[in-house]
Design an enzyme around this catalytic site. Structure first.
Site, PDB file in Angstrom:
ATOM      1  N   HIS A 394       0.826  -1.221   0.000  1.00 28.54           N
ATOM      2  CA  HIS A 394       0.000   0.000   0.000  1.00 28.54           C
ATOM      3  C   HIS A 394       0.857   1.266   0.000  1.00 28.54           C
ATOM      4  O   HIS A 394       0.319   2.368  -0.086  1.00 28.54           O
ATOM      5  CB  HIS A 394      -0.943   0.016   1.207  1.00 28.54           C
ATOM      6  CG  HIS A 394      -1.981  -1.063   1.163  1.00 28.54           C
ATOM      7  ND1 HIS A 394      -2.797  -1.250   0.061  1.00 28.54           N
ATOM      8  CD2 HIS A 394      -2.318  -2.025   2.054  1.00 28.54           C
ATOM      9  CE1 HIS A 394      -3.598  -2.286   0.293  1.00 28.54           C
ATOM     10  NE2 HIS A 394      -3.330  -2.785   1.495  1.00 28.54           N
ATOM     11  N   ASP A 428      -2.850 -10.180  -2.925  1.00 25.59           N
ATOM     12  CA  ASP A 428      -3.401  -9.824  -1.619  1.00 25.59           C
ATOM     13  C   ASP A 428      -4.893  -9.517  -1.811  1.00 25.59           C
ATOM     14  O   ASP A 428      -5.328  -9.179  -2.912  1.00 25.59           O
ATOM     15  CB  ASP A 428      -2.650  -8.581  -1.112  1.00 25.59           C
ATOM     16  CG  ASP A 428      -2.961  -8.239   0.324  1.00 25.59           C
ATOM     17  OD1 ASP A 428      -2.159  -8.593   1.201  1.00 25.59           O
ATOM     18  OD2 ASP A 428      -4.014  -7.607   0.579  1.00 25.59           O
ATOM     19  N   HIS A 430      -6.347  -6.993  -0.801  1.00 25.86           N
ATOM     20  CA  HIS A 430      -6.499  -5.549  -1.034  1.00 25.86           C
ATOM     21  C   HIS A 430      -5.687  -5.097  -2.247  1.00 25.86           C
ATOM     22  O   HIS A 430      -4.633  -5.654  -2.534  1.00 25.86           O
ATOM     23  CB  HIS A 430      -6.044  -4.785   0.215  1.00 25.86           C
ATOM     24  CG  HIS A 430      -6.746  -5.247   1.460  1.00 25.86           C
ATOM     25  ND1 HIS A 430      -6.199  -6.178   2.312  1.00 25.86           N
ATOM     26  CD2 HIS A 430      -7.956  -4.928   1.955  1.00 25.86           C
ATOM     27  CE1 HIS A 430      -7.051  -6.417   3.307  1.00 25.86           C
ATOM     28  NE2 HIS A 430      -8.126  -5.671   3.106  1.00 25.86           N
ATOM     29  N   ASP A 517      -4.606 -12.824   2.969  1.00 23.19           N
ATOM     30  CA  ASP A 517      -5.863 -12.374   3.574  1.00 23.19           C
ATOM     31  C   ASP A 517      -7.067 -12.665   2.680  1.00 23.19           C
ATOM     32  O   ASP A 517      -8.167 -12.199   2.932  1.00 23.19           O
ATOM     33  CB  ASP A 517      -5.797 -10.886   3.966  1.00 23.19           C
ATOM     34  CG  ASP A 517      -5.092 -10.022   2.943  1.00 23.19           C
ATOM     35  OD1 ASP A 517      -4.814 -10.523   1.820  1.00 23.19           O
ATOM     36  OD2 ASP A 517      -4.816  -8.844   3.236  1.00 23.19           O
TER      37      ASP A 517
HETATM   38 ZN   LIG Z   1      -4.291  -7.089   2.418  1.00 25.03          ZN
END
Ligand SMILES: [Zn+2]
Length: 674
Positions: A394, A428, A430, A517
């Site tokens: 991120h 991931d 996200h 995740d």
């Molecule tokens: Zn994540």
């Protein structure tokens, strides 16, 4: 201390150096080999069509990269047999078991390839066939060595027939059955012998000779010479060692210092422990020490100001205290405040990633780990895993957030981009907004991310499918946002799409931003992937057959985190081993060139630059090249111009040609190369 390393080709600088040393050994150890053949070794590795055998080079190197010996194994993929072409150690240096380790490496390779045995030539140990006493002594030592593995000359054939009058010391054809108990029959042997004589000795053996020798193989199964040196009971025919691709494991030794105790902060040290406990069970990993890299590598993916501030802010925070961003520059980003704590909001994308004096050393070391993994690939390694925290995907060029500070995956990818084309696959839950932001305008690094749709998933403001890259990078960012509910099967459909895009890009390296995740019951995700799904995902990614650096990102359900990671890697390693073996190299890749004739906006400037570099044209004429290219884009074939773009190994555009169409009056207007 030495290691056996497989050299797939000579495209990497380190492999080129290894090859140079191998050639030097060849020259000193086999003075009869023509220089042409020695020089053509790199080409043989790259181009399996040339000799109609696939060449596999194993090099024994010490820790300083000095080549102590090598073996060149040829694989015939249709008939499925292996032929050991050369095996040699540095002159005078057969000690230290190098020859033995190389031969065992060769047997391992042949066994993985499911070869119907390993063949090679060995000069005779009979006084009647070879008069030279010194040579005889050497030959005896060799045949004794091979007998220990059960390998012996095939007898009752005409293989030792002299080709020309006066030929002496004709070699035996030796057979090593590896683990197999069944020996091949006459039909198979005729094909093998024909392939060896016609392909290897094309210049030397006339067709009548080949026929005569081939026809002499009539025993089914073949008969091997009686044991002469070793008792049959002492033979070790079993192939030793695992043939599955090993994984270099780089751990962040500083991660534990970064421990945020606030409630709900799921990015905790226990994540690493739960993964390592499971990895140990697999026996697939070799630890690789972390190397320290200069800040230069950090600044190539992050703004220097941001890095300097982060370090200062972290170190300046009192022990045990955490600073959370609390005010954000929504309206005016052009006037950064001076106060370090207020700047947190200037550089951060959320309110839950704290600044504290432990975060910086941990995050900085994670970057070193990712770079160590990347460096391992440049050295010829196939799979490396940087098991790091804090995660990084991120972190953008000038911002942090989502538990991430520096973008580890981007640092690895950027390092690799100096050696070839790189694809980053972010799996991931996200969106990998960091890599997207950092490489958004670049075409040499492809960024692909599969994630929960930002309509409901962090980071909310990026990860939409219409974000495709800009400028040169247009078309080199692929986002696959997925619905809130996903199982393994639906996920694999998306993964398949991502992998197809990567294949089309033809990268030299792959970086996987591995988030776990996506698992069922992860506190930060909504999907339901299970342990067996990770095995399959790993398999699919490994099937690309690319050198891969896996960088740990998210994954917070510590009860299943380790099992899922282990499954992912066992799938990845097993399919990577197979993929490398059957790697079908396209013609384009072999020649190092790819062609296309559709122009893109970004090509206009490139064409101008290339034409300028030729130095053949006046400035006004250079501009014409640009205009012609632009006209081709706007009016397509109507423009009367056509272009051929040639790309060299994906790294740089070397030649442009434009010819007025239609044929027959084709004429090259210009060509250019940097
Ligand atoms: Zn994540």
């Amino acid at each position: 201390m030495f290691r056996i390393r497989r050299i797939y080709d000579d495209t990497l600088p380190l492999n080129r150096d290894t090859l140079k040393q191998v050639k030097a050994i060849l020259r000193t150890r086999f003075s009869s080999i023509p220089e042409e053949e020695i020089e053509g070794l790199g080409d043989r590795l790259r181009n399996p069509f040339r000799s109609r055998f696939r060449s596999i080079l194993l090099a024994a190197e010490n820790m300083r990269g000095r080549v102590l010996g090598f073996a060149l194994l040829l694989h015939e993929p249709e008939m499925e047999f292996c032929y050991l072409d050369w095996i040699a150690t540095l002159k005078g240096g057969t000690g230290g078991g190098i020859g033995g380790a190389l031969y065992e490496g060769v047997r391992r390779e042949a066994s993985v390839l499911k070869a119907e045995g390993l063949f090679f030539e060995c000069l005779p140990d009979d006084e009647t066939l070879c008069g030279d006493q010194a040579l005889l002594k050497e030959n005896r030592a060799r045949l004794r060595f091979y007998e220990r593995y059960g390998a012996r000359p095939i007898v009752r054939t005409a293989y030792e027939t002299p080709v020309k009058e006066g030929d002496t010391c004709m070699p035996h054809l030796v057979y090593d059955g590896l683990d197999r108990t069944r020996r091949p029959g006459a039909h198979f042997m005729k094909q093998v012998v024909r392939a060896i004589l016609e392909r290897k000795y094309e210049e030397y053996c006339p067709p009548e000779y080949v026929e005569k020798v081939v026809e002499s193989f009539t025993d089914s199964p073949i008969v091997l010479r009686e044991f002469r040196y070793v008792r049959p009971q002492a033979v070790r025919s079993k192939v030793e060692g695992s043939a599955v691709e090993r994984i270099a494991l780089v751990m962040n030794d500083h991660h534990g210092v970064h421990h945020v105790h606030e409630r709900g902060y799921v990015e905790s040290p226990v994540r690493i422990k739960s993964i390592t406990e499971e990895l140990e069970k697999s026996g697939l990993f070799d630890p690789l020490p972390t190397k320290s890299f200069s800040d230069r590598y950090l600044y190539s993916v992050h703004d220097r100001d941001f890095c300097v501030w982060l370090k200062k802010a972290c170190i300046g925070t009192a022990e045990g205290k955490s600073l959370y961003p609390y005010v954000f520059p929504i309206r005016n980003k052009t006037r950064p405040p001076r106060e370090l704590s207020v700047l947190a909001g200037y550089y951060c994308i959320d309110t839950f990633t704290p600044i504290n004096n432990r975060a910086y050393p941990a995050a900085r070391r994670a970057v070193d780990c990712a770079l160590t993994a990347a460096r391992w690939l440049v050295g010829g390694g196939r799979i490396a895993y940087a098991l790091v925290r804090p995660p990084g995907h991120h972190a953008e060029r000038r911002s942090f957030g989502g538990f991430c500070y520096f973008n580890n995956s981007a640092a690895a990818a950027n390092y690799l981009s100096a050696y070839g084309r790189v694809a980053i696959l972010d799996i991931d839950y996200h969106h990998g907004n960091g890599q997207q932001d950092i490489f958004y305008r670049r075409s040499d690094v492809l960024t692909v991310s599969i994630h929960g749709n930002p309509r409901f998933a962090y980071p909310y403001f990026s990860g939409f499918s219409e974000e495709r890259g800009e400028g040169d990078g247009e078309g080199f960012n692929l986002n696959l946002p997925l619905p809130e509910q996903m199982d393994g099967e639906k996920y694999r459909a998306a993964l398949g799409r991502a992998l197809r895009r990567i294949e089309v890009f033809e990268p030299d390296f792959l970086v996987v931003a591995l988030g776990l995740d996506t698992a069922k019951s992860d506190p930060t995700g909504t999907w339901s992937l299970r342990a067996r799904d990770y095995e399959q995902n790993g398999r699919m990614i490994g099937a690309l057959g690319l050198p891969v650096a896996v960088i740990q990102e998210g994954g917070y359900r510590t009860r299943t985190l380790g099992v899922n990671a282990r499954n992912f890697f066992s799938g990845l390693a097993s399919s990577a081993s197979k993929a490398v073996k059957r790697r079908r190299v396209s013609r384009d890749r072999i020649e190092g060139l790819a062609f296309r004739n559709n122009l893109k906006e970004a090509d206009v400037k490139r064409i101008r630059a290339l034409v300028e570099k030729t130095g053949f044209f006046r400035p006004g004429e250079n501009a014409v090249a640009e205009e012609v290219a632009a006209e081709r884009i706007s009016r397509d074939v109507e423009s009367g111009y056509s272009f051929i773009l040639v790309n060299n190994m994906g790294a740089c555009w070397v030649t442009y040609a434009t010819v007025p169409s239609p044929a027959p009056t084709r004429r090259t207007i210009f060509t250019g190369s940097p």
